[in-house]
Design an enzyme around this catalytic site. Structure first.
Site, PDB file in Angstrom:
ATOM      1  N   SER A   1      28.660   9.154  -6.382  1.00  0.00           N
ATOM      2  CA  SER A   1      27.472   9.581  -5.629  1.00  0.00           C
ATOM      3  C   SER A   1      26.885   8.504  -4.698  1.00  0.00           C
ATOM      4  O   SER A   1      26.172   8.859  -3.762  1.00  0.00           O
ATOM      5  CB  SER A   1      26.420  10.181  -6.550  1.00  0.00           C
ATOM      6  OG  SER A   1      25.733   9.215  -7.278  1.00  0.00           O
TER       7      SER A   1
ATOM      8  N   THR B   1      25.275  10.592 -10.920  1.00  0.00           N
ATOM      9  CA  THR B   1      23.851  10.498 -11.262  1.00  0.00           C
ATOM     10  C   THR B   1      23.079   9.517 -10.364  1.00  0.00           C
ATOM     11  O   THR B   1      21.857   9.605 -10.286  1.00  0.00           O
ATOM     12  CB  THR B   1      23.665  10.081 -12.740  1.00  0.00           C
ATOM     13  OG1 THR B   1      24.297   8.822 -12.950  1.00  0.00           O
ATOM     14  CG2 THR B   1      24.226  11.128 -13.676  1.00  0.00           C
ATOM     15  N   ASP B   2      23.789   8.600  -9.690  1.00  0.00           N
ATOM     16  CA  ASP B   2      23.062   7.578  -8.915  1.00  0.00           C
ATOM     17  C   ASP B   2      22.179   8.189  -7.820  1.00  0.00           C
ATOM     18  O   ASP B   2      21.071   7.723  -7.584  1.00  0.00           O
ATOM     19  CB  ASP B   2      24.045   6.584  -8.276  1.00  0.00           C
ATOM     20  CG  ASP B   2      24.706   5.674  -9.312  1.00  0.00           C
ATOM     21  OD1 ASP B   2      24.293   5.711 -10.486  1.00  0.00           O
ATOM     22  OD2 ASP B   2      25.637   4.929  -8.937  1.00  0.00           O
TER      23      ASP B   2
ATOM     24  N   THR C   1      30.531  10.328 -12.210  1.00  0.00           N
ATOM     25  CA  THR C   1      31.115   9.936 -13.502  1.00  0.00           C
ATOM     26  C   THR C   1      31.592  11.147 -14.292  1.00  0.00           C
ATOM     27  O   THR C   1      32.585  11.084 -15.014  1.00  0.00           O
ATOM     28  CB  THR C   1      30.068   9.148 -14.322  1.00  0.00           C
ATOM     29  OG1 THR C   1      29.770   7.962 -13.597  1.00  0.00           O
ATOM     30  CG2 THR C   1      30.565   8.766 -15.698  1.00  0.00           C
TER      31      THR C   1
HETATM   32  N1  ASP Z   1      27.996   5.674 -10.300  1.00  0.00           N
HETATM   33  C1  ASP Z   1      28.134   7.020 -10.785  1.00  0.00           C
HETATM   34  C2  ASP Z   1      27.862   7.994  -9.645  1.00  0.00           C
HETATM   35  O1  ASP Z   1      26.736   8.258  -9.345  1.00  0.00           O
HETATM   36  C3  ASP Z   1      27.191   7.243 -11.890  1.00  0.00           C
HETATM   37  C4  ASP Z   1      27.252   8.623 -12.505  1.00  0.00           C
HETATM   38  O2  ASP Z   1      27.777   9.562 -12.011  1.00  0.00           O
HETATM   39  O3  ASP Z   1      26.690   8.740 -13.604  1.00  0.00           O
HETATM   40  O4  ASP Z   1      28.762   8.497  -9.082  1.00  0.00           O
END
Ligand code: ASP
Length: 324
Positions: A55, A88-89, A13
């Site tokens: 991710s 973050t995932d 993200t």
């Molecule tokens: N879905 C996103 C990812 O992990 C969430 C993020 O980056 O905060 O790529």
């Protein structure tokens, strides 16, 4: 003293923008590239875009590629620290992978964002700058791989994503952060005591992670053995127990010398062989189940995958989980 940092982007993200329909997706050109250099922070930055992936698309092969990229860059030139931007995932998994496999005492810091680059209140650039400050701090050396978001410093071993959307999502249940970042300083108040290290050049894929639930049977465990999985991690109940109907599956796996590692599905506390009833931890230990003390299911799975890829046998694998 001026430091040289390696800044690696992998996507997430933090590198995404919102389209007209409101969908958040990777931008063709990563909006973070060049932004940090423009801000003129103190350090020299070597900036590399390793991938531009959400991710959930990141695999252990990508994690191994990052490890090799860091090692290669550190061989070719002097670097004092590394910052990795990541979705973050699965950020905690990449952080833990690098923690287990990198052999360095230089700071390696992962960061990400909960809000896309073009969203009001976007946390991306702030988190990257904070991560750069942590990676530049002498106090960050020899603390293992660190995760820095929302002005907190967490260890790769304990941190987990706890909230789907809140910017304060990264927490270390039971232990808390090991430091915090203020406007003026990087403060550490704890340091990790234990680290486990594996030497690997390649990575396999076939370790299963199964969550245990009331009334679970052995079907997926037996399938895991028949499908050729090299190991299975069970997220067991409470202090480390399973329903009796799971025992035939565990026995099959153990009989075929496929390691079965047990963690608790509770996110606080440690799985231990306490209960003596059928399916209780005592019985599981006697059956040959390995207890991963305090790791989450996803991290125990990565460690088992890495331990198998490092060529460790059953005793070596069991020993590697004792360190936690
Ligand atoms: N879905 C996103 C990812 O992990 C969430 C993020 O980056 O905060 O790529």
């Amino acid at each position: 003293m001026k430091k040289t940092l390696l800044l690696i982007h992998t996507g997430g993200t933090i590198s995404m923008t919102t389209d007209e329909a409101g969908a958040v997706s990777p931008a063709l050109n990563n909006p973070l590239m060049g932004e940090i250099a423009k801000l003129g922070v103190l350090d020299d930055i070597i900036e590399i875009e390793a991938f531009n992936l959400p991710s959930p698309h990141i695999t252990p092969e990508h994690m191994l590629e990052l490890k090799k990229l860091i090692e290669k860059t550190a061989l070719e030139q002097t670097i004092d620290g590394v910052v990795i931007t990541h979705g973050t995932d699965t950020l905690e998994e990449t952080a833990f992978f690098l923690d287990l496999t990198l052999s360095t005492d230089m700071p390696v810091v992962l960061t990400g964002a909960m809000r896309s680059a073009d969203e009001i209140g976007s946390d991306g650039v702030h988190n990257v700058l904070t991560a750069i400050r942590v990676a530049s701090s002498d106090e960050s050396r020899d603390k293992g791989v660190l995760v820095v978001l929302n002005d907190e410093i967490h260890t790769a071993q304990n941190v987990t994503k706890t909230h789907t959307s809140n910017v304060n999502t990264f927490q270390s249940p039971q232990y808390g952060p090991i430091g915090l970042v203020t406007k003026g300083h990087v403060h550490f108040h704890h340091a990790p005591l234990y680290r486990t290290h594996f030497r690997i050049d390649e990575i396999g894929r076939s370790v299963a992670l199964l969550k245990v639930y009331a009334g679970m049977d052995s079907e997926f465990l037996i399938h895991s053995a028949n499908a050729g999985y090299a190991g299975v991690v069970l997220e067991g109940l409470g202090q480390g127990n399973v329903p009796p109907s799971v025992l035939p599956g565990i026995r099959k796996l153990v009989a075929e010398r496929i390691p079965v590692v047990l963690v608790s599905r509770c996110f606080n506390g440690i799985a231990q062989p306490v209960y003596g009833y059928e399916g209780g931890g005592r019985m599981l230990e006697e059956e040959g189940v390995i207890f991963a003390h305090g790791l989450s299911g996803q991290k125990a799975r990565l460690q088992l995958l890495i331990a198998i890829s490092a060529g460790l046998g059953m005793d070596g694998i069991a020993e590697s989980f004792r360190g936690h």
